[in-house]
Motif scaffolding. Structure first.
Motif, PDB file in Angstrom:
ATOM      1  N   ARG A 281       0.833  -1.200   0.000  1.00  0.00           N
ATOM      2  CA  ARG A 281       0.000   0.000   0.000  1.00  0.00           C
ATOM      3  C   ARG A 281       0.866   1.248   0.000  1.00  0.00           C
ATOM      4  NH1 ARG A 281      -4.821  -0.355   4.201  1.00  0.00           N
ATOM      5  NH2 ARG A 281      -4.893   1.805   3.508  1.00  0.00           N
ATOM      6  N   SER A 282       0.343   2.278  -0.641  1.00  0.00           N
ATOM      7  CA  SER A 282       1.117   3.519  -0.740  1.00  0.00           C
ATOM      8  C   SER A 282       0.645   4.579   0.246  1.00  0.00           C
ATOM      9  CB  SER A 282       1.002   4.090  -2.163  1.00  0.00           C
ATOM     10  OG  SER A 282      -0.360   4.335  -2.489  1.00  0.00           O
ATOM     11  N   ASP A 283      -0.514   4.339   0.886  1.00  0.00           N
ATOM     12  CA  ASP A 283      -1.093   5.395   1.722  1.00  0.00           C
ATOM     13  C   ASP A 283      -0.610   5.372   3.160  1.00  0.00           C
ATOM     14  OD1 ASP A 283      -2.402   2.986   1.939  1.00  0.00           O
ATOM     15  OD2 ASP A 283      -4.339   3.859   2.421  1.00  0.00           O
ATOM     16  N   PHE A 284       0.016   4.301   3.616  1.00  0.00           N
ATOM     17  CA  PHE A 284       0.653   4.349   4.929  1.00  0.00           C
ATOM     18  C   PHE A 284       1.757   3.305   5.018  1.00  0.00           C
ATOM     19  CE2 PHE A 284      -0.511   0.569   7.243  1.00  0.00           C
ATOM     20  CZ  PHE A 284      -1.736   0.160   6.728  1.00  0.00           C
ATOM     21  N   ARG A 285       2.636   3.498   5.958  1.00  0.00           N
ATOM     22  CA  ARG A 285       3.767   2.604   6.160  1.00  0.00           C
ATOM     23  C   ARG A 285       3.752   2.078   7.589  1.00  0.00           C
ATOM     24  NH1 ARG A 285       8.701   6.221   3.596  1.00  0.00           N
ATOM     25  NH2 ARG A 285       8.046   6.119   1.403  1.00  0.00           N
ATOM     26  N   PRO A 286       4.339   0.908   7.807  1.00  0.00           N
ATOM     27  CA  PRO A 286       4.435   0.390   9.178  1.00  0.00           C
ATOM     28  C   PRO A 286       5.209   1.362  10.063  1.00  0.00           C
ATOM     29  CG  PRO A 286       5.078  -1.274   7.563  1.00  0.00           C
ATOM     30  CD  PRO A 286       4.954   0.010   6.823  1.00  0.00           C
ATOM     31  N   ASP A 287       4.771   1.505  11.304  1.00  0.00           N
ATOM     32  CA  ASP A 287       5.458   2.401  12.230  1.00  0.00           C
ATOM     33  C   ASP A 287       6.401   1.605  13.139  1.00  0.00           C
ATOM     34  OD1 ASP A 287       3.776   1.133  14.028  1.00  0.00           O
ATOM     35  OD2 ASP A 287       2.464   2.868  14.335  1.00  0.00           O
ATOM     36  N   THR A 288       7.051   2.309  14.046  1.00  0.00           N
ATOM     37  CA  THR A 288       8.042   1.674  14.923  1.00  0.00           C
ATOM     38  C   THR A 288       7.414   0.562  15.752  1.00  0.00           C
ATOM     39  OG1 THR A 288       9.387   3.685  15.032  1.00  0.00           O
ATOM     40  CG2 THR A 288       9.661   2.096  16.825  1.00  0.00           C
ATOM     41  N   HIS A 289       6.190   0.798  16.267  1.00  0.00           N
ATOM     42  CA  HIS A 289       5.537  -0.216  17.087  1.00  0.00           C
ATOM     43  C   HIS A 289       5.306  -1.501  16.294  1.00  0.00           C
ATOM     44  CE1 HIS A 289       2.993  -2.079  20.057  1.00  0.00           C
ATOM     45  NE2 HIS A 289       1.952  -2.089  19.233  1.00  0.00           N
ATOM     46  N   MET A 290       4.911  -1.369  15.045  1.00  0.00           N
ATOM     47  CA  MET A 290       4.671  -2.550  14.212  1.00  0.00           C
ATOM     48  C   MET A 290       5.980  -3.289  13.931  1.00  0.00           C
ATOM     49  SD  MET A 290       1.846  -1.262  11.483  1.00  0.00           S
ATOM     50  CE  MET A 290       0.116  -1.518  11.831  1.00  0.00           C
ATOM     51  N   TYR A 291       7.007  -2.540  13.622  1.00  0.00           N
ATOM     52  CA  TYR A 291       8.314  -3.179  13.412  1.00  0.00           C
ATOM     53  C   TYR A 291       8.758  -3.896  14.686  1.00  0.00           C
ATOM     54  CZ  TYR A 291       9.717  -1.710   8.713  1.00  0.00           C
ATOM     55  OH  TYR A 291       9.839  -1.589   7.349  1.00  0.00           O
ATOM     56  N   ASN A 292       8.528  -3.279  15.814  1.00  0.00           N
ATOM     57  CA  ASN A 292       8.925  -3.907  17.081  1.00  0.00           C
ATOM     58  C   ASN A 292       8.209  -5.235  17.299  1.00  0.00           C
ATOM     59  OD1 ASN A 292      10.695  -1.885  17.686  1.00  0.00           O
ATOM     60  ND2 ASN A 292       9.398  -0.860  19.177  1.00  0.00           N
ATOM     61  N   ILE A 306      16.204 -12.904  10.646  1.00  0.00           N
ATOM     62  CA  ILE A 306      15.023 -12.222  10.085  1.00  0.00           C
ATOM     63  C   ILE A 306      14.703 -10.986  10.917  1.00  0.00           C
ATOM     64  CG2 ILE A 306      12.554 -12.446   9.608  1.00  0.00           C
ATOM     65  CD1 ILE A 306      13.024 -15.418   9.093  1.00  0.00           C
ATOM     66  N   ALA A 307      14.779 -11.114  12.239  1.00  0.00           N
ATOM     67  CA  ALA A 307      14.529  -9.960  13.123  1.00  0.00           C
ATOM     68  C   ALA A 307      15.505  -8.832  12.800  1.00  0.00           C
ATOM     69  CB  ALA A 307      14.662 -10.381  14.584  1.00  0.00           C
ATOM     70  N   GLY A 308      16.758  -9.186  12.544  1.00  0.00           N
ATOM     71  CA  GLY A 308      17.768  -8.187  12.206  1.00  0.00           C
ATOM     72  C   GLY A 308      17.447  -7.467  10.908  1.00  0.00           C
ATOM     73  N   ARG A 309      16.864  -8.205   9.955  1.00  0.00           N
ATOM     74  CA  ARG A 309      16.508  -7.574   8.673  1.00  0.00           C
ATOM     75  C   ARG A 309      15.390  -6.552   8.876  1.00  0.00           C
ATOM     76  NH1 ARG A 309      17.385 -12.797   6.393  1.00  0.00           N
ATOM     77  NH2 ARG A 309      15.154 -13.265   6.184  1.00  0.00           N
ATOM     78  N   TYR A 310      14.440  -6.887   9.748  1.00  0.00           N
ATOM     79  CA  TYR A 310      13.371  -5.916  10.041  1.00  0.00           C
ATOM     80  C   TYR A 310      13.949  -4.651  10.672  1.00  0.00           C
ATOM     81  CZ  TYR A 310       9.462  -8.950   8.805  1.00  0.00           C
ATOM     82  OH  TYR A 310       8.557  -9.711   8.104  1.00  0.00           O
ATOM     83  N   LEU A 311      14.915  -4.824  11.555  1.00  0.00           N
ATOM     84  CA  LEU A 311      15.556  -3.654  12.170  1.00  0.00           C
ATOM     85  C   LEU A 311      16.225  -2.786  11.110  1.00  0.00           C
ATOM     86  CD1 LEU A 311      16.312  -2.556  15.165  1.00  0.00           C
ATOM     87  CD2 LEU A 311      18.583  -3.370  14.554  1.00  0.00           C
ATOM     88  N   MET A 314      13.727  -0.612   8.909  1.00  0.00           N
ATOM     89  CA  MET A 314      12.862   0.387   9.540  1.00  0.00           C
ATOM     90  C   MET A 314      13.027   1.786   8.949  1.00  0.00           C
ATOM     91  SD  MET A 314      13.008  -0.717  13.577  1.00  0.00           S
ATOM     92  CE  MET A 314      11.754   0.410  14.150  1.00  0.00           C
ATOM     93  N   VAL A 315      14.267   2.215   8.789  1.00  0.00           N
ATOM     94  CA  VAL A 315      14.509   3.593   8.353  1.00  0.00           C
ATOM     95  C   VAL A 315      13.943   3.868   6.971  1.00  0.00           C
ATOM     96  CG1 VAL A 315      16.515   3.980   9.811  1.00  0.00           C
ATOM     97  CG2 VAL A 315      16.826   2.946   7.567  1.00  0.00           C
ATOM     98  N   TYR A 316      13.821   2.840   6.138  1.00  0.00           N
ATOM     99  CA  TYR A 316      13.290   3.032   4.794  1.00  0.00           C
ATOM    100  C   TYR A 316      11.796   3.333   4.817  1.00  0.00           C
ATOM    101  CZ  TYR A 316      17.790   1.070   3.449  1.00  0.00           C
ATOM    102  OH  TYR A 316      19.134   0.842   3.313  1.00  0.00           O
ATOM    103  N   ASP A 317      11.143   3.017   5.909  1.00  0.00           N
ATOM    104  CA  ASP A 317       9.720   3.341   6.062  1.00  0.00           C
ATOM    105  C   ASP A 317       9.509   4.548   6.967  1.00  0.00           C
ATOM    106  OD1 ASP A 317       8.253   1.566   4.450  1.00  0.00           O
ATOM    107  OD2 ASP A 317       8.657  -0.086   5.808  1.00  0.00           O
ATOM    108  N   GLY A 318      10.588   5.251   7.263  1.00  0.00           N
ATOM    109  CA  GLY A 318      10.459   6.428   8.113  1.00  0.00           C
ATOM    110  C   GLY A 318      10.243   6.098   9.572  1.00  0.00           C
ATOM    111  N   SER A 325      13.209  -1.909  20.256  1.00  0.00           N
ATOM    112  CA  SER A 325      13.718  -2.569  19.040  1.00  0.00           C
ATOM    113  C   SER A 325      15.099  -3.146  19.281  1.00  0.00           C
ATOM    114  CB  SER A 325      13.809  -1.566  17.874  1.00  0.00           C
ATOM    115  OG  SER A 325      12.760  -0.662  17.849  1.00  0.00           O
ATOM    116  N   TYR A 326      15.989  -2.281  19.760  1.00  0.00           N
ATOM    117  CA  TYR A 326      17.383  -2.684  19.934  1.00  0.00           C
ATOM    118  C   TYR A 326      17.549  -3.737  21.025  1.00  0.00           C
ATOM    119  CZ  TYR A 326      19.572   0.830  16.879  1.00  0.00           C
ATOM    120  OH  TYR A 326      20.014   1.550  15.795  1.00  0.00           O
ATOM    121  N   ASN A 327      16.930  -3.520  22.162  1.00  0.00           N
ATOM    122  CA  ASN A 327      17.155  -4.433  23.288  1.00  0.00           C
ATOM    123  C   ASN A 327      16.569  -5.815  23.046  1.00  0.00           C
ATOM    124  OD1 ASN A 327      18.637  -3.414  25.768  1.00  0.00           O
ATOM    125  ND2 ASN A 327      17.382  -1.631  25.221  1.00  0.00           N
ATOM    126  N   THR A 328      15.449  -5.863  22.322  1.00  0.00           N
ATOM    127  CA  THR A 328      14.871  -7.168  21.989  1.00  0.00           C
ATOM    128  C   THR A 328      15.836  -7.963  21.117  1.00  0.00           C
ATOM    129  OG1 THR A 328      12.625  -6.273  22.101  1.00  0.00           O
ATOM    130  CG2 THR A 328      12.912  -8.344  20.918  1.00  0.00           C
TER     131      THR A 328
END
Length: 457
Positions: A281-292, A306-311, A314-318, A325-328
């Motif tokens: 979708r182009s109208d919204f991106r996953p936020d930090t909580h979703m990535y977490n 895989i968890a590392g790839r999600y980390l 993150m920056v590419y979705d703003g 995120s980091y401590n997990t």
């Protein structure tokens, strides 16, 4: 209004409200206000009424008194507050007297009747809310779909969605429902976890208003309700695909809720399907909580890479990694003994000012020493003593013993002295172990100096 005037305004309104609250029921004397020479504005009347819901009789006396000062020019908002105050205290006759006065002033609005609907429903008098709706046009307020939605919303908020739906079935021939009507009902069914009711209202919505890409709240509520049922997740995914075909989609509320369900059930496959649906979708991106949530899910399943790839994504979705995120991820890397990656994440965390938790630091010092990487253990220890000021004793003594075991006696002495200087308790067993190594290396005098410091700590 200047800061000084704002302060005086708040002080005045709270003083009046406090005086009213302190008076026995029906004993507040208006001459108290007259004698005080207080002059109030429309805004101050509004503030006093807001603070007086527990003292309706006194509030009405004050409102009348203030009306004389304002030459009868109360704001419509102040009138609406009085109507709401009376209704919430079940003083319905007085409430209607206020409404009639507002009609004479020509200041009635839908907001007034929305308050009346709410008061009747809260007072368990839903039928009177219905009757109010039937007569509101006699007071100059249109009985249209916006008013209908206001009534239904008041009923659904109090867990009476079935009653709201029954009224809609009777009234929809006169007032055609819109997308908001069904969004309100679906939110009600969601709160009440009534899957059958949600299905009926969703089907009716499609018949009455069709598919509408703007109707995101309705899609959110419907899918969130479905998920709670047996086999609900797969049913929700099926409807999600149907929505996609119709160029419609839910919002971030559904995706967040569905991801939480995947986390609870440790369902990586379901989470991946949801993630793919979001990412296209182009109208919204996953936020930090979703990535977490995705990072946490894969860490729990042992999929650390895989968890590392999600980390990294993150920056590419703003979105930006935070403490969680980091401590997990750091904790999971330590747990799976991926120490090279753990070292890299630790360095990144410190650089980005996302502090590693003390529990993770304690585990890291032990693991790095056990794996033969004292330099990294020292790096973590330095971070600990700079950022934490308690629960350091055990880890510090473990570091001293570990450095000694790695034949890094001079560094062990250095950090032992630092512990003493920082008043972190150096154990006698750590000191004894150091003594053996120092005597063996012909450095007994170093031990004597350390012992002297230790005794005078």
């Amino acid at each position: 209004m200047t800061e000084t005037h704002l302060h005086l305004h708040h002080h005045l309104t709270r003083s009046i409200a406090a005086a009213m609250a302190g008076a026995p029921m029906n004993k507040f004397k208006i001459w108290v206000l007259d004698d005080s020479a207080i002059v109030v504005s429309q805004e101050e009347v509004e503030e006093v009424v807001k603070l007086s819901y527990g003292y309706p009789s006194t509030a009405v006396k004050f409102f009348r008194w203030a009306g004389y000062q304002l030459n009868g020019r109360h704001s419509p908002y102040a009138w609406n507050l009085v109507v709401d105050l009376l209704g919430k205290n079940s003083l319905f006759d007085a409430m209607w007297d206020a409404i009639k006065s507002m009609k004479k002033e020509g200041i009635l609005s839908l907001a007034t009747f929305a308050s009346v609907f709410s008061s009747y429903v809260i007072g368990n008098r839903v039928d009177e809310a219905f009757m109010t709706f039937e007569v509101m046009d006699q007071y100059g307020v249109p009985r249209d779909v916006v008013a209908l939605n206001s009534l239904l919303s008041a009923i659904c908020r109090e867990g009476r969605t079935k009653k709201a739906n029954e009224f809609l079935q009777v009234g929809k021939d006169k007032i055609r429902p819109d997308a908001d009507t069904f969004a309100i009902l679906l939110e009600g069914w969601e709160r009440e976890e009534d899957i059958a009711g949600a299905r009926r209202s969703f089907e009716e919505m499609l018949l009455e208003v069709g598919w509408d890409p703007r109707n995101i709240p309705a899609y959110d509520s419907f899918l969130c309700t479905l998920i709670k049922g047996p086999n609900g997740f797969h049913e929700a995914l099926k409807f999600l695909n149907t929505m996609k075909e119709r160029r419609c989609a839910p919002g971030i509320k559904f995706f967040g809720f569905a991801l939480e369900e995947c986390m609870r059930k440790l369902d990586a496959r379901g989470a991946a399907l949801l993630w793919e649906a979001m990412k296209i979708r182009s109208d919204f991106r996953p936020d930090t909580h979703m990535y977490n949530m995705m990072i946490s899910l894969h860490c729990q399943l042992g999929n650390v890479d895989i968890a590392g790839r999600y980390l990294d994504e993150m920056v590419y979705d703003g979105a930006f990694p935070d403490y969680h995120s980091y401590n997990t991820l750091f904790q999971s890397l330590l747990k799976t003994r991926k120490l090279r990656e753990a070292s890299s994440i630790f360095t990144e965390m410190v650089k980005n000012e996302c502090l590693p938790s003390q529990a993770n630091c304690i585990a890291a010092v032990r693991l790095f020493l056990d794996s033969g990487d004292p330099c990294m253990a020292i790096k973590v220890w330095k971070f600990m003593i700079e950022n934490y000021d308690s629960n350091l004793e055990e880890t510090g003594n473990f570091l001293i013993s570990g450095l000694r075991d790695c034949n890094r006696v001079q560094e062990a002495v250095k950090y032992a002295e630092d512990m003493i200087d920082r008043r972190i308790k150096l154990s006698s067993s750590s000191l004894t172990k150091l003594k053996h190594s120092l005597v063996k290396a012909g450095m007994a005098s170093v031990h004597d100096e350390l012992l002297k410091k230790w005794k005078h700590r």
